[in-house]
Design a protein around this motif. Structure first.
Motif, short mmCIF file in Angstrom:
data_model
loop_
_atom_site.label_atom_id
_atom_site.label_comp_id
_atom_site.label_asym_id
_atom_site.label_seq_id
_atom_site.Cartn_x
_atom_site.Cartn_y
_atom_site.Cartn_z
N GLY A 167 67.61 -22.10 74.77
CA GLY A 167 66.27 -21.58 75.05
C GLY A 167 65.95 -21.67 76.52
N GLY A 168 65.14 -20.75 77.00
CA GLY A 168 64.83 -20.74 78.43
C GLY A 168 63.87 -19.62 78.76
N VAL A 169 63.51 -19.55 80.05
CA VAL A 169 62.49 -18.59 80.48
C VAL A 169 63.01 -17.71 81.61
CG1 VAL A 169 60.08 -18.30 81.18
CG2 VAL A 169 60.77 -20.37 79.94
N LYS A 182 64.09 -5.91 77.91
CA LYS A 182 65.12 -5.44 76.99
C LYS A 182 66.37 -6.31 77.07
CE LYS A 182 65.36 -0.54 75.94
NZ LYS A 182 65.83 0.76 76.39
N ALA A 183 66.80 -6.61 78.30
CA ALA A 183 67.98 -7.47 78.49
C ALA A 183 67.70 -8.84 77.89
CB ALA A 183 68.33 -7.58 79.97
N GLY A 190 64.39 -13.60 73.65
CA GLY A 190 63.22 -13.13 72.92
C GLY A 190 62.14 -12.66 73.89
N ARG A 191 61.19 -11.92 73.36
CA ARG A 191 60.08 -11.50 74.22
C ARG A 191 59.30 -12.72 74.71
NH1 ARG A 191 58.27 -5.66 72.37
NH2 ARG A 191 60.10 -5.22 71.16
N VAL A 192 59.26 -13.77 73.88
CA VAL A 192 58.51 -14.96 74.29
C VAL A 192 59.18 -15.65 75.47
CG1 VAL A 192 57.54 -15.42 72.00
CG2 VAL A 192 59.76 -16.42 72.63
N GLY A 193 60.45 -15.37 75.67
CA GLY A 193 61.18 -16.00 76.77
C GLY A 193 60.99 -15.29 78.10
#
Ligand SMILES: *Cc1c(COP(=O)(O)O)cnc(C)c1O
Length: 467
Positions: A167-169, A182-183, A190-193
């Motif tokens: 997980g990451g941003v 999109k990438a 995820g979009r949340v990322g």
């Protein structure tokens, strides 16, 4: 003879005939409408959505090209939509020859000269934008380049190729291109990322907001992976403050990717606006945009080819699986998501050698100048409103004739302008407003061509130009 053989002499004849057709077409570009008039979806479908012939029709198949030419959008000098290169004829010949040679540019052993030429072209592009020492590869476009860059960033910062992902941003501005989220979706962030950062009045990412977002994520035990800075946002061409962003990334050991798919090649003409681009870990740029090449030629540059190999090499002993010779053992597929790869570099190589770098610099400079000419013409018209600064060649504006619903009015104007076929422009959303957008990435355009945008918009809006 086998069923797919071409009889001796036939290729020569066909190629000569096609060359004449292509040359006639190119010579007619200035007289063609910017979009085929009265072209409906049904027309195109009924012409091309046919059954596949069981028996070949031979030469007759080439005759169908006339309808193709009639129903495509021509590379008109008055095409200013999206961000798209105008297609150099010399590049088209390069593409033709590349297809004749049909190289599989996977690795040196499969395609020696093509690998050497691609590496050379990539080096030329890197040096041209002030990033000497970067390596990289050509790919299908900016979207593919952005995807691969974030893949490298992910593997560098939260390694997951072996056993999965923590997980990451990813950070980018509200103005970043859709290929970035999109990438991130494709890579499992995820979009949340994806954390969108606000922009200032010049549509540049706000570094103070970025800093706060990173600190917030660190406090919450999320992992900042990459910042994507735009070097030419797709709507307005704004360039994020690269040195300040690079500094912040260095401080927190975050990957810095520069999305220069639209703008980075403008560094040939105005390097001072791209100060700090060489501090990036990776950079996307698009020869099929501002190097005027035909479609299907993007480029990803990176500082550390080891990071590309850690991202993309499938086996740990990639270097040993081929020759150990540094030249002959090289494999693009160990640094890219692609395996079978076309000889994209040939058209770029041919074009750059044919014209020389200075000719490209001049042409990009002229595009930039024409965008200012257009912006100035818009400012001088009472009923037109410039909606954003013009740091590169994208000009966002709208007709402001006092309508109660200017969005609707401008949408209707855009439809009519395209229908009339004199110029081709597109749209953008600026501060929530529907904007008309003209983007000059066109080696054929003149002052008259860009000014036609103003007269067309005014005429279709029912007003007369003042001049
Ligand atoms: C065009 C563009 C892309 C996507 O590139 P493609 O070559 O169309 O895939 C990404 N970012 C920006 C800023 C662009 O202008």
């Amino acid at each position: 003879m086998r069923s797919l053989d071409t009889a001796p002499g036939d290729f020569r004849l066909q190629a000569h005939r096609l060359s004449d057709i292509a040359a006639d077409y190119l010579e007619s570009l200035n007289n063609l409408p910017a979009f085929p008039p009265h072209l409906s979806g049904v027309d195109v479908e009924s012409r091309f959505n046919t059954a596949v012939p069981e028996s070949g029709i031979g030469e007759e198949a080439f005759a169908g090209l006339a309808d193709v030419m009639r129903m495509v959008r021509p590379n008109s000098p008055r095409f200013f939509a999206y961000v798209f290169g105008s297609g150099l004829p010399v590049g088209a010949l390069g593409e033709y020859m590349a297809s004749v040679l049909n190289q599989n540019v996977t690795a040196w052993r499969s395609s020696p000269a093509a690998v050497a030429i691609e590496k050379t072209v990539v080096r030329w592009l890197a040096e041209a934008i002030g990033c000497k020492g970067f390596s990289g590869s050509l790919c299908g476009g900016g979207s593919a380049a952005n995807l691969m860059a974030l893949m490298m960033a992910r593997e560098a910062k939260v390694p997951a190729n072996q056993s999965g992902y923590e997980g990451g941003v990813i950070y980018c501005s509200d103005e970043a291109h859709m290929s970035i989220p999109k990438a991130a979706m494709m890579l499992g962030f995820g979009r949340v990322g994806v954390r969108r950062i606000g922009v200032d009045e010049k549509f540049q990412l706000r570094v103070d907001e970025l800093r706060a977002a990173i600190e917030d994520d660190l406090r919450e035990k999320r992992k900042p992976v990459a910042v994507v800075a735009s070097a030419g946002t797709v709507s307005t061409g704004s360039i994020d403050p690269l040195p300040a962003i690079a500094e912040l990334c260095r401080e927190h050991s975050i990957w810095l990717h520069v999305d220069g798919a639209y703008g980075a090649l403008a560094a040939l003409a105005i390097p001072e606006k791209f100060d700090g681009i060489h501090l990036a870990d990776s950079i996307s740029l698009d020869p099929h945009k501002w190097l005027y090449q035909s479609a299907g030629c993007g480029c990803l540059l990176y500082r550390d080819s080891g990071a590309a190999q850690r991202g993309f090499a499938y086996s740990e002993d990639y270097a040993r699986s081929l020759s150990t010779d540094p030249i002959e053992g090289f494999a693009f597929f160990e640094e890219s998501m692609e395996l079978s790869r076309p000889f994209r570099a040939l058209k770029v190589w041919l074009s750059l050698r044919y014209f020389g770098m200075e000719a490209f610099r001049q042409s990009i400079r002229e595009d930039l100048r024409l965008a200012q000419v257009l912006a100035e013409a818009i400012r001088s018209e009472e009923k037109l409103e410039l909606l954003a600064p013009v740091p590169l060649s994208a000009v966002c504006f709208r007709y402001a004739g006092g309508s109660k619903d200017p969005d609707k009015e401008n949408r209707a104007i855009l439809e009519r302008v395209i229908e009339r076929g004199k110029v081709y422009i597109s749209n953008a959303t600026i501060h929530g407003k529907f904007a008309l957008r003209a983007c000059v990435v066109n080696h054929r355009s003149s002052r008259e061509d860009v000014l036609a945008v103003v007269s067309e918009v005014l005429e279709t809006a029912g007003a007369r130009p003042l001049r």
